[in-house]
Scaffold this motif. Structure first.
Motif, PDB file in Angstrom:
ATOM      1  N   SER A 685     -23.583 -32.529   7.711  1.00 58.26           N
ATOM      2  CA  SER A 685     -22.302 -32.852   7.089  1.00 58.26           C
ATOM      3  C   SER A 685     -22.462 -33.893   5.995  1.00 58.26           C
ATOM      4  O   SER A 685     -21.745 -33.865   4.982  1.00 58.26           O
ATOM      5  CB  SER A 685     -21.325 -33.354   8.161  1.00 58.26           C
ATOM      6  OG  SER A 685     -20.071 -33.648   7.595  1.00 58.26           O
ATOM      7  N   VAL A 686     -23.405 -34.811   6.161  1.00 59.68           N
ATOM      8  CA  VAL A 686     -23.639 -35.848   5.161  1.00 59.68           C
ATOM      9  C   VAL A 686     -24.066 -35.243   3.826  1.00 59.68           C
ATOM     10  O   VAL A 686     -23.844 -35.840   2.764  1.00 59.68           O
ATOM     11  CB  VAL A 686     -24.692 -36.857   5.678  1.00 59.68           C
ATOM     12  CG1 VAL A 686     -25.209 -37.744   4.567  1.00 59.68           C
ATOM     13  CG2 VAL A 686     -24.082 -37.718   6.764  1.00 59.68           C
ATOM     14  N   ASP A 687     -24.655 -34.047   3.860  1.00 55.05           N
ATOM     15  CA  ASP A 687     -25.052 -33.385   2.608  1.00 55.05           C
ATOM     16  C   ASP A 687     -23.882 -33.278   1.647  1.00 55.05           C
ATOM     17  O   ASP A 687     -23.997 -33.569   0.448  1.00 55.05           O
ATOM     18  CB  ASP A 687     -25.577 -31.980   2.901  1.00 55.05           C
ATOM     19  CG  ASP A 687     -26.959 -31.998   3.516  1.00 55.05           C
ATOM     20  OD1 ASP A 687     -27.473 -33.098   3.752  1.00 55.05           O
ATOM     21  OD2 ASP A 687     -27.503 -30.914   3.758  1.00 55.05           O
ATOM     22  N   ASP A 688     -22.736 -32.806   2.162  1.00 55.91           N
ATOM     23  CA  ASP A 688     -21.561 -32.641   1.307  1.00 55.91           C
ATOM     24  C   ASP A 688     -21.094 -33.979   0.756  1.00 55.91           C
ATOM     25  O   ASP A 688     -20.648 -34.071  -0.395  1.00 55.91           O
ATOM     26  CB  ASP A 688     -20.430 -31.981   2.096  1.00 55.91           C
ATOM     27  CG  ASP A 688     -20.652 -30.496   2.299  1.00 55.91           C
ATOM     28  OD1 ASP A 688     -21.497 -29.936   1.579  1.00 55.91           O
ATOM     29  OD2 ASP A 688     -19.993 -29.905   3.168  1.00 55.91           O
ATOM     30  N   THR A 689     -21.197 -35.011   1.590  1.00 56.41           N
ATOM     31  CA  THR A 689     -20.795 -36.338   1.140  1.00 56.41           C
ATOM     32  C   THR A 689     -21.628 -36.785  -0.050  1.00 56.41           C
ATOM     33  O   THR A 689     -21.094 -37.266  -1.068  1.00 56.41           O
ATOM     34  CB  THR A 689     -20.936 -37.351   2.283  1.00 56.41           C
ATOM     35  OG1 THR A 689     -20.185 -36.896   3.401  1.00 56.41           O
ATOM     36  CG2 THR A 689     -20.448 -38.725   1.861  1.00 56.41           C
ATOM     37  N   LEU A 690     -22.934 -36.640   0.061  1.00 54.30           N
ATOM     38  CA  LEU A 690     -23.810 -37.083  -1.020  1.00 54.30           C
ATOM     39  C   LEU A 690     -23.596 -36.249  -2.287  1.00 54.30           C
ATOM     40  O   LEU A 690     -23.637 -36.775  -3.403  1.00 54.30           O
ATOM     41  CB  LEU A 690     -25.274 -37.003  -0.573  1.00 54.30           C
ATOM     42  CG  LEU A 690     -25.670 -37.954   0.555  1.00 54.30           C
ATOM     43  CD1 LEU A 690     -27.151 -37.814   0.866  1.00 54.30           C
ATOM     44  CD2 LEU A 690     -25.357 -39.394   0.188  1.00 54.30           C
ATOM     45  N   ARG A 691     -23.385 -34.951  -2.122  1.00 56.75           N
ATOM     46  CA  ARG A 691     -23.137 -34.112  -3.304  1.00 56.75           C
ATOM     47  C   ARG A 691     -21.847 -34.525  -4.003  1.00 56.75           C
ATOM     48  O   ARG A 691     -21.775 -34.578  -5.227  1.00 56.75           O
ATOM     49  CB  ARG A 691     -23.078 -32.643  -2.880  1.00 56.75           C
ATOM     50  CG  ARG A 691     -24.454 -32.059  -2.599  1.00 56.75           C
ATOM     51  CD  ARG A 691     -24.379 -30.659  -2.053  1.00 56.75           C
ATOM     52  NE  ARG A 691     -25.728 -30.150  -1.783  1.00 56.75           N
ATOM     53  CZ  ARG A 691     -25.999 -29.067  -1.070  1.00 56.75           C
ATOM     54  NH1 ARG A 691     -25.002 -28.393  -0.532  1.00 56.75           N
ATOM     55  NH2 ARG A 691     -27.235 -28.663  -0.888  1.00 56.75           N
ATOM     56  N   GLY A 719     -17.190 -29.188  -5.649  1.00 56.40           N
ATOM     57  CA  GLY A 719     -16.313 -28.614  -4.640  1.00 56.40           C
ATOM     58  C   GLY A 719     -16.673 -27.188  -4.275  1.00 56.40           C
ATOM     59  O   GLY A 719     -16.648 -26.811  -3.097  1.00 56.40           O
ATOM     60  N   ILE A 720     -17.033 -26.381  -5.278  1.00 57.31           N
ATOM     61  CA  ILE A 720     -17.346 -24.980  -5.004  1.00 57.31           C
ATOM     62  C   ILE A 720     -18.572 -24.859  -4.121  1.00 57.31           C
ATOM     63  O   ILE A 720     -18.585 -24.121  -3.130  1.00 57.31           O
ATOM     64  CB  ILE A 720     -17.555 -24.214  -6.330  1.00 57.31           C
ATOM     65  CG1 ILE A 720     -16.243 -24.169  -7.120  1.00 57.31           C
ATOM     66  CG2 ILE A 720     -18.054 -22.799  -6.064  1.00 57.31           C
ATOM     67  CD1 ILE A 720     -16.368 -23.520  -8.478  1.00 57.31           C
ATOM     68  N   SER A 721     -19.641 -25.593  -4.460  1.00 61.91           N
ATOM     69  CA  SER A 721     -20.868 -25.542  -3.657  1.00 61.91           C
ATOM     70  C   SER A 721     -20.618 -26.047  -2.246  1.00 61.91           C
ATOM     71  O   SER A 721     -21.144 -25.502  -1.273  1.00 61.91           O
ATOM     72  CB  SER A 721     -21.972 -26.367  -4.334  1.00 61.91           C
ATOM     73  OG  SER A 721     -22.386 -25.752  -5.528  1.00 61.91           O
ATOM     74  N   MET A 722     -19.813 -27.110  -2.119  1.00 64.36           N
ATOM     75  CA  MET A 722     -19.504 -27.646  -0.798  1.00 64.36           C
ATOM     76  C   MET A 722     -18.770 -26.607   0.046  1.00 64.36           C
ATOM     77  O   MET A 722     -19.056 -26.432   1.230  1.00 64.36           O
ATOM     78  CB  MET A 722     -18.659 -28.924  -0.935  1.00 64.36           C
ATOM     79  CG  MET A 722     -19.421 -30.108  -1.506  1.00 64.36           C
ATOM     80  SD  MET A 722     -18.327 -31.478  -1.976  1.00 64.36           S
ATOM     81  CE  MET A 722     -17.638 -31.932  -0.385  1.00 64.36           C
ATOM     82  N   PHE A 723     -17.833 -25.895  -0.573  1.00 62.58           N
ATOM     83  CA  PHE A 723     -17.071 -24.877   0.145  1.00 62.58           C
ATOM     84  C   PHE A 723     -17.976 -23.729   0.567  1.00 62.58           C
ATOM     85  O   PHE A 723     -17.969 -23.302   1.729  1.00 62.58           O
ATOM     86  CB  PHE A 723     -15.934 -24.372  -0.742  1.00 62.58           C
ATOM     87  CG  PHE A 723     -15.158 -23.243  -0.124  1.00 62.58           C
ATOM     88  CD1 PHE A 723     -14.230 -23.486   0.875  1.00 62.58           C
ATOM     89  CD2 PHE A 723     -15.363 -21.938  -0.546  1.00 62.58           C
ATOM     90  CE1 PHE A 723     -13.506 -22.443   1.436  1.00 62.58           C
ATOM     91  CE2 PHE A 723     -14.659 -20.888   0.018  1.00 62.58           C
ATOM     92  CZ  PHE A 723     -13.724 -21.143   1.012  1.00 62.58           C
ATOM     93  N   PHE A 757     -14.797 -29.175  10.370  1.00 64.78           N
ATOM     94  CA  PHE A 757     -14.082 -30.446  10.270  1.00 64.78           C
ATOM     95  C   PHE A 757     -14.698 -31.316   9.174  1.00 64.78           C
ATOM     96  O   PHE A 757     -13.997 -31.974   8.408  1.00 64.78           O
ATOM     97  CB  PHE A 757     -14.140 -31.207  11.603  1.00 64.78           C
ATOM     98  CG  PHE A 757     -13.294 -30.620  12.687  1.00 64.78           C
ATOM     99  CD1 PHE A 757     -12.163 -29.887  12.402  1.00 64.78           C
ATOM    100  CD2 PHE A 757     -13.633 -30.804  14.030  1.00 64.78           C
ATOM    101  CE1 PHE A 757     -11.373 -29.340  13.413  1.00 64.78           C
ATOM    102  CE2 PHE A 757     -12.859 -30.266  15.040  1.00 64.78           C
ATOM    103  CZ  PHE A 757     -11.718 -29.537  14.739  1.00 64.78           C
ATOM    104  N   GLY A 758     -16.031 -31.315   9.134  1.00 67.63           N
ATOM    105  CA  GLY A 758     -16.732 -32.136   8.152  1.00 67.63           C
ATOM    106  C   GLY A 758     -16.427 -31.727   6.727  1.00 67.63           C
ATOM    107  O   GLY A 758     -16.271 -32.578   5.839  1.00 67.63           O
ATOM    108  N   MET A 759     -16.343 -30.414   6.473  1.00 73.34           N
ATOM    109  CA  MET A 759     -16.016 -29.943   5.127  1.00 73.34           C
ATOM    110  C   MET A 759     -14.633 -30.446   4.696  1.00 73.34           C
ATOM    111  O   MET A 759     -14.459 -30.987   3.594  1.00 73.34           O
ATOM    112  CB  MET A 759     -16.054 -28.421   5.081  1.00 73.34           C
ATOM    113  CG  MET A 759     -15.650 -27.841   3.720  1.00 73.34           C
ATOM    114  SD  MET A 759     -15.398 -26.046   3.731  1.00 73.34           S
ATOM    115  CE  MET A 759     -13.849 -25.923   4.649  1.00 73.34           C
TER     116      MET A 759
END
Length: 806
Positions: A685-691, A719-723, A757-759
């Motif tokens: 989940s931290v990956d999305d945070t850092l991105r 946002g697109i990559s995170m989704f 939830f993390g996303m």
């Protein structure tokens, strides 16, 4: 300060990759072949997971027990309630089955009704003799068979709980495997091969359903199920991730290269496992599938970035180079944080988890390197994207989703915080409802025949998991002293009064049986000898031991007869009650056997596993805290801002607490499988945070440090990559819910939910926090010259660098 992993470094990497494409392809093929040659070293685990370090006192006690009495898990039980078993034709087939099993070189002893030996008194020799219980010449007489059954259950209380159940409705045979084979591959080959064939042949010939259980049998079929599911997981993960990938990108070529990358990653994971000499266990069996689930998001991020770059300037070569140059450090650091989540298991001081942590950490970095190399090389050889391939950047369902998120963050931040607080309270309350499970079989596949047999024997014989009590009298022959036998008998009464335990077996039962035999088999005399009877019965026992008959005490006493053993069985479903049961037993043993004169050890597989679960809980909680600090340290190094550490941790801590609360309210216990959820989910989940933060930092520099404009611009890119990656991870981990193992199902489902939830937390709560704290987080001084250059560089910066070099 000179930045680490800065733009110049990644420009060199991009140039090396694109100028040496064939060399890298050859190197990857060669390394794949080398690792494939290591597959022959892959071994499957032949023992249960030991969750406690070898030096811990719990393991020392258990190993001492094994040293004195040998392997406890060598018993296979075969039982049936079918009355047809005592018809001549069926009983003859059953007798043949037992005789054939006894002839197998893997079997040491078969104890069954047709070959049962009973104690009889020989007054002329003043000793006991083992005489056949049944008359084999009358086995074709159905009336005699029923009489033999009645005599067994009514006149031989010694065998209650061993050969027949308490209600006398179920009879069983006990097959003892040779102890030296129990923890070897030979055990699995025999159980799954000749042993099962003979059982199936009997059932087909007679129509009688035999129930089979016991640790060798359970372990063999459990291991087989794990092996069978590896292929299921890999196939399902490839199918579902490829379909989702194609749905997003509408490109067969992009889907193909992604599948090639993760398949190579799977091949490498098996090769690394073989090269390191690790066994396939219930955890390491998940690693190949994890490489698919984790590898696809890397592919999505790189390919999505390539499409974005090409969409800007329609220059394929420039787009491929800038995929590496602009995102090199960001993708590296996000993969490192994922690896950190798994690497925390290395610090648990448990071999099983350490191996899982080492394998996943190495393979996560390996799959990242594969993606970094192969995606630019592959796309350099194929035609540039066509409009259909780029259409995913402007899809209505995606833009509509992000419009809702942007409006929520822009106009409803108070609602976001209120919902977050409510969910936080929900999680905290739920945490207090969580129970800790000490069950060995809870995670086993419940829809299998062998699991149904486990439940059958638990119901009929009050448990299948052994609990052992070892009493050291510290004196030779001390266990046979009358006073100690009386103490043992009183302890057995306590064990019998505990409803979760089966009837205990010990030297006390043997002594009672000897007295019964002395009085010509009268069951009324199944009791300990009195002081007056002891000299006479002791003479018979002594003479029996000198003769050729088997030593009656071998299973219940040490060689010097100083240590006595009591064996009982616990219902596995009551594993969480184990601490209370042990405390109750300990209170009684402390009273009966003072510590200054005796040494009492309570052990057995059930006890060791339950204590291992508690040990694992303590270790994983500490390792999760370590992951928080390590991730916080990475964020601090990358952004040189303590406030950014808090902003990064909070949105990832909330989903973990929500999942923990959900476990509490749904009655999902903490056990080895569910404990892994938190470390895995946090690291991913931290990956999305850092991105998000990396893109946000870039937008700040682009938009003259205007906070709101920068935050909302971040959604357009990151946002697109995170989704996309979150959707792939959700469905990827959901693949594990196809498992027959309850623990694997819980692991997959809980990680998928946590990542979902993390996303939402990273897309809604994280930008809300950034906007609310903008006065401090927008301070340009806090973002100047980060130690590690995670920022995605602007086109202007890259163009300026290229012009300077030209």
């Amino acid at each position: 300060m000179k930045k680490l992993l800065g733009i110049g470094f990644w420009e060199i990497i991009a140039r090396i990759i694109l100028r040496n494409r064939l060399g890298f392809i050859f190197g990857i093929v060669l390394l794949t072949v080398v690792l494939a040659m290591q597959w022959k070293h892959i071994r499957f685990s032949n023992t249960e997971a030991n969750l406690i370090p070898a030096t811990d006192q719990v393991n020392l006690d258990y190993n001492q027990f094994l040293k004195v009495f040998g392997e406890e898990g060598n018993v296979i039980v075969i039982g049936s309630k079918d009355p047809k078993l005592f018809t001549p034709k069926v009983f003859e087939a059953y007798t043949t089955l037992m005789a054939n099993l006894a002839k197998d070189p893997e079997i040491g002893l078969v104890l069954s009704l047709e070959n049962l030996k009973i104690l009889r008194k020989n007054d002329s020799l003043a000793q006991f003799e083992l005489a056949p219980f049944v008359n084999k010449t009358q086995l074709k007489d159905e009336a005699y068979l029923k009489q033999a059954r009645a005599e067994l259950t009514q006149r031989l209380p010694f065998y209650e709980g061993l050969l027949y159940s308490k209600d006398k409705s179920t009879l069983r045979s006990v097959v003892y495997m040779k102890k030296e084979l129990v923890n070897t591959k030979a055990r699995k080959d025999y159980i799954l091969g000749r042993f099962s064939d003979k059982i199936n042949q009997f059932e087909q010939a007679t129509g009688v359903d035999l129930r089979v259980s016991g640790m060798p049998y359970i372990r063999s079929y459990n291991s087989k199920t794990i092996t069978d599911e590896i292929g299921l997981f890999i196939g399902a993960a490839l199918l579902i991730t490829s379909l989702i990938f194609f749905f997003f990108f509408r490109s067969f070529r992009a889907t193909l290269i992604s599948m090639i990358i993760v398949i190579i990653g799977v091949m490498w994971s098996f090769g690394i496992m073989g090269a390191m000499g690790y066994e396939i266990t219930v955890l390491t069996a998940l690693v190949p599938t994890l490489m698919i689930v984790i590898g696809i998001p890397n592919c999505i991020f790189f390919i999505n970035k390539y499409h974005q770059e090409y969409y800007k300037h329609a220059n394929k070569a420039k787009a491929l180079q800038r995929v590496i140059t602009k995102t090199g450090t960001a993708t590296l650091m996000t993969n490192i944080t994922t690896a950190v989540g798994f690497a925390t298991f290395i610090a648990t001081n448990n071999v099983l988890l350490q191996e899982f942590g080492v394998l996943t950490t190495i393979n996560i970095i390996a799959v990242y390197v594969l993606s970094l190399l192969l995606i630019p090389i592959f796309f350099s050889y194929i035609p540039a994207p066509i409009p259909r391939h780029l259409g995913h950047l402007e899809r209505e369902y995606l833009t509509g989703f992000f419009v809702w998120i942007v409006n929520t963050v822009k106009y409803n931040r108070l609602s976001v915080y209120m919902v977050s607080i409510i969910l936080l309270i929900f999680g905290i309350i739920g945490i207090y409802e969580i129970k800790i499970s000490g069950s060995i079989i809870e995670d086993m596949p419940k829809k299998t025949a062998f699991f149904e047999d486990i439940r059958f024997f638990e119901k009929e014989f009050d448990g299948v998991m052994p609990l052992e009590i070892m009493i050291d009298t510290k004196r030779k022959n001390g266990a046979l002293r009358a006073t100690n036998l009386r103490r043992l008998e009183e302890l057995e009464k306590t064990l019998t009064d505990i409803p979760d335990l089966s009837k205990p077996l010990s030297i006390v039962s043997v002594a009672k049986y000897a007295k019964q035999a002395y009085y010509n088999g009268n069951p009324d005399y199944f009791q300990l000898p009195t002081a007056q009877e002891e000299p006479f019965i002791a003479t018979y026992i002594k003479n029996t031991a000198k003769g050729k008959n088997e030593n009656l005490f071998k299973s219940y006493l040490s060689d010097d007869k100083s240590i006595a053993r009591i064996t009982t069985f616990i219902k596995d479903e009551t594993g969480e009650k184990m601490p209370g049961i042990e405390q109750q037993i300990r209170q009684k043993t402390d009273k009966l056997f003072p510590k200054e004169r005796y040494n009492v050890v309570i052990t057995g597989r059930a006890s060791v596993f339950q204590k291992g679960t508690n040990y694992l809980l303590d270790n994983l909680l500490s390792s999760l805290l370590f992951a928080f600090f390590l991730t916080g340290g990475l964020v601090a190094i990358m952004f040189r801002s303590f406030k950014m550490v808090l902003v990064a941790i909070i949105p990832n801590l909330l989903p973990l607490l929500m999942t923990a609360g959900l476990m509490g309210f749904l009655g999902i216990p903490l056990k080895p499988s569910t404990l892994l959820v938190f470390g895995i989910a946090f690291g991913m989940s931290v990956d999305d945070t850092l991105r998000f933060l990396a893109q946000y930092r870039l937008e700040l520099s682009r938009n003259d440090w205007k906070i709101k404009k920068s935050v909302f611009a971040t959604f357009d890119d990151a946002g697109i990559s995170m989704f996309y990656t979150s959707i792939v991870l959700f469905f990827g981990f959901s693949v594990f819910m196809l498992s027959g193992f309850g623990g694997t199902v819980a692991l997959g489902g809980l990680v998928a939910i946590t990542l979902c939830f993390g996303m939402l937390s990273n897309l809604v709560l994280l930008p809300s926090l950034v906007l609310s704290l903008n006065k401090t987080l927008a301070n340009e001084q806090e973002f100047i010259e980060p130690t590690i250059d995670i920022l995605e560089h602007t086109d202007e910066e890259l163009d300026a660098l290229e012009e300077k070099k030209n």
